[in-house]
Design an enzyme around this catalytic site. Structure first.
Site, PDB file in Angstrom:
ATOM      1  N   GLY A   1     -37.193  32.691 -12.229  1.00 36.64           N
ATOM      2  CA  GLY A   1     -37.519  34.102 -12.048  1.00 36.64           C
ATOM      3  C   GLY A   1     -36.227  34.881 -12.185  1.00 36.64           C
ATOM      4  O   GLY A   1     -35.190  34.425 -11.702  1.00 36.64           O
TER       5      GLY A   1
ATOM      6  N   HIS B   1     -35.988  38.950  -5.059  1.00 27.49           N
ATOM      7  CA  HIS B   1     -34.629  38.403  -4.998  1.00 27.49           C
ATOM      8  C   HIS B   1     -33.712  39.305  -4.184  1.00 27.49           C
ATOM      9  O   HIS B   1     -32.491  39.279  -4.350  1.00 27.49           O
ATOM     10  CB  HIS B   1     -34.030  38.212  -6.411  1.00 27.49           C
ATOM     11  CG  HIS B   1     -34.808  37.295  -7.289  1.00 27.49           C
ATOM     12  ND1 HIS B   1     -35.036  37.552  -8.625  1.00 27.49           N
ATOM     13  CD2 HIS B   1     -35.419  36.113  -7.015  1.00 27.49           C
ATOM     14  CE1 HIS B   1     -35.753  36.580  -9.148  1.00 27.49           C
ATOM     15  NE2 HIS B   1     -35.997  35.703  -8.197  1.00 27.49           N
TER      16      HIS B   1
ATOM     17  N   GLU C   1     -28.520  32.336  -0.907  1.00 26.97           N
ATOM     18  CA  GLU C   1     -29.612  32.935  -0.147  1.00 26.97           C
ATOM     19  C   GLU C   1     -29.820  32.214   1.176  1.00 26.97           C
ATOM     20  O   GLU C   1     -30.180  32.836   2.185  1.00 26.97           O
ATOM     21  CB  GLU C   1     -30.897  32.884  -0.978  1.00 26.97           C
ATOM     22  CG  GLU C   1     -30.866  33.750  -2.221  1.00 26.97           C
ATOM     23  CD  GLU C   1     -32.021  33.465  -3.149  1.00 26.97           C
ATOM     24  OE1 GLU C   1     -32.873  34.349  -3.326  1.00 26.97           O
ATOM     25  OE2 GLU C   1     -32.081  32.348  -3.704  1.00 26.97           O
TER      26      GLU C   1
ATOM     27  N   ASN D   1     -36.120  27.713   1.077  1.00 23.65           N
ATOM     28  CA  ASN D   1     -36.155  28.751   0.049  1.00 23.65           C
ATOM     29  C   ASN D   1     -37.056  28.262  -1.076  1.00 23.65           C
ATOM     30  O   ASN D   1     -36.609  27.619  -2.021  1.00 23.65           O
ATOM     31  CB  ASN D   1     -34.733  29.038  -0.454  1.00 23.65           C
ATOM     32  CG  ASN D   1     -34.691  30.133  -1.511  1.00 23.65           C
ATOM     33  OD1 ASN D   1     -35.717  30.585  -2.012  1.00 23.65           O
ATOM     34  ND2 ASN D   1     -33.495  30.571  -1.852  1.00 23.65           N
TER      35      ASN D   1
ATOM     36  N   MET E   1     -34.762  27.373 -19.331  1.00 22.81           N
ATOM     37  CA  MET E   1     -33.802  27.872 -20.311  1.00 22.81           C
ATOM     38  C   MET E   1     -32.953  26.752 -20.901  1.00 22.81           C
ATOM     39  O   MET E   1     -32.485  26.861 -22.040  1.00 22.81           O
ATOM     40  CB  MET E   1     -32.909  28.945 -19.681  1.00 22.81           C
ATOM     41  CG  MET E   1     -32.029  29.675 -20.669  1.00 22.81           C
ATOM     42  SD  MET E   1     -32.958  30.568 -21.952  1.00 22.81           S
ATOM     43  CE  MET E   1     -33.478  32.033 -21.019  1.00 22.81           C
TER      44      MET E   1
END
Length: 394
Positions: free
Chosen positions: A211, A179, A382, A8, A283
């Site tokens: 993202g 996503h 995912e 991923n 962040m």
């Protein structure tokens, strides 16, 4: 033992998991973060142990090769032939690839031609496919699972732009969202967690990370999403500008004496949280500087405000919302950001339970019992979702 490897690759990270083929038990996992920067890190997890190594400027190709070497060094696989298939998250399939697809030398050029739909993602994801094609036995299936496939049945009213209809059709211009693998997984995980029929939920999912995207789902299907024709649209992200007036592109071309390609690269790689703050795309760094750095504070407030605006618009679009679910790196780990977004939703009756939000562990409800909309934090996976698609193709 026969295994399925899932890769991923994102715009700044590469997550992977190795699954036992028959029952999809996860054997080992890891993540490579801050790829291609001096702060790049390689993390390997196996049997409850975690090893982390700093590797400056780690590339995606080097990362994949290091991963395979680490699996063999730890006797998890005896040889590359123990991996019987590889599943790859690929962001953009456009309308060319509408389902999980076996990638071969014959259709690889077709996949490469879709780089323009996701210029930060598709090239590195194709790079990983080519690397594994070269180091694994020729017969090892490389299966691409596309983020965009989740959104292909989204309503036309939310999929199309106000362009001449012929242009939209001829050039495949529409919202593809991104996503999608994560949003689809969280849609069904939310229903399972709440023990409700997915078709009876009005759900807003927030996949917040380097993202970020927000998706509204109703009756078990997406009805709108924040990302668009490419992953550039939507919230201001780690390095992406997010939604902006299209006229800014030719304006900057003239003012900066740069080509369209150079400006788009600036909007994708030098903008968003990084561009506004001037200090970081991460962040965690922004949170650390928000009280002392006015630009970091501005970047943070822009992110929070944008998220709230999307949620509010989807609330109106669906005629209400039952659940809001946070997921992904920021969504799962940053309680302050969750609380600050939800504070702007108080007008909708959203109320966060401070203790549940700050101190709880694992999947949980983080809203109060009397909140008008339930708010959850659920970890995305995912890789497991991709592994299931891969196994179905074998």
């Amino acid at each position: 033992m026969k295994n399925i490897l899932v890769i991923n690759a994102g715009s700044s990270s590469l997550k992977w998991q190795l699954f036992q083929h028959t029952n999809l038990t996860m054997i080992a996992s890891g993540v490579m973060e801050r790829m291609q920067t001096p702060e790049a890190r390689f993390t390997f997890k196996y049997q409850g142990q975690k090893e982390q190594t700093k590797i400056a400027n780690l590339s995606y190709e080097d990362g994949v090769n290091r991963l395979l070497a680490t699996l063999q060094a730890n006797d998890i696989i005896q040889s590359p032939s123990d991996i019987i298939a590889v599943g790859h998250r690929v962001v953009a399939g456009a309308t060319t690839f509408e389902a999980p697809t076996l990638i071969t030398p014959d259709n690889l050029p077709t996949l490469k031609a879709l780089d323009k739909y996701a210029p930060l993602h598709n090239p590195v994801q194709v790079d990983c496919i080519e690397t594994l094609m070269s180091v694994l036995p020729d017969q090892t299936p490389q299966i691409a699972v596309f983020d965009s496939q989740f959104y292909l049945d989204m309503p036309a009213a939310t999929s199309y732009y106000g362009l001449p209809y012929e242009d939209s059709q001829k050039y495949q211009i529409r919202k593809y969202g991104e996503h999608g693998i994560s949003h689809e997984y969280i849609l069904h995980e939310t229903a399972r967690f709440l023990q409700k029929d997915v078709h009876n939920l009005k759900l807003i999912t927030l996949h917040l990370g380097g993202g970020s995207s927000i998706t509204a789902s109703q009756n078990g299907h997406p009805v709108d999403t924040s990302m668009g024709f490419t992953p550039l649209e939507g919230l201001p992200m780690g390095t992406r500008a997010g939604s902006l007036d299209a006229a800014i592109v030719p304006f900057l071309m003239t003012e900066c004496h740069q080509s369209a390609e150079e400006i788009i690269n600036r909007l994708n790689t030098q903008s968003g949280i990084l561009g506004v703050s001037g200090i970081s795309a991460d962040m965690r760094d922004i949170q650390a500087a928000v009280t002392t750095n006015p630009r970091a504070k501005l970047a943070y407030e822009m992110f929070i405000t944008s998220a709230a605006k999307f949620i509010g618009s989807y609330y109106v679009e669906m005629g209400g919302t039952d659940v809001i679910t946070f997921t992904a790196g920021i969504g799962e780990n940053d309680a302050v950001t969750r609380a600050d977004i939800c504070a702007k939703l108080a007008v909708l009756g959203v109320q966060i339970d401070e203790d549940r939000n700050l101190n709880g562990r694992g999947p949980r409800v983080i809203s109060t019992d009397d909140s008008a909309i339930q708010v959850l934090m659920l970890p995305t996976n995912e890789e497991l979702a991709i592994a299931k698609h891969v196994k179905a193709k074998l």
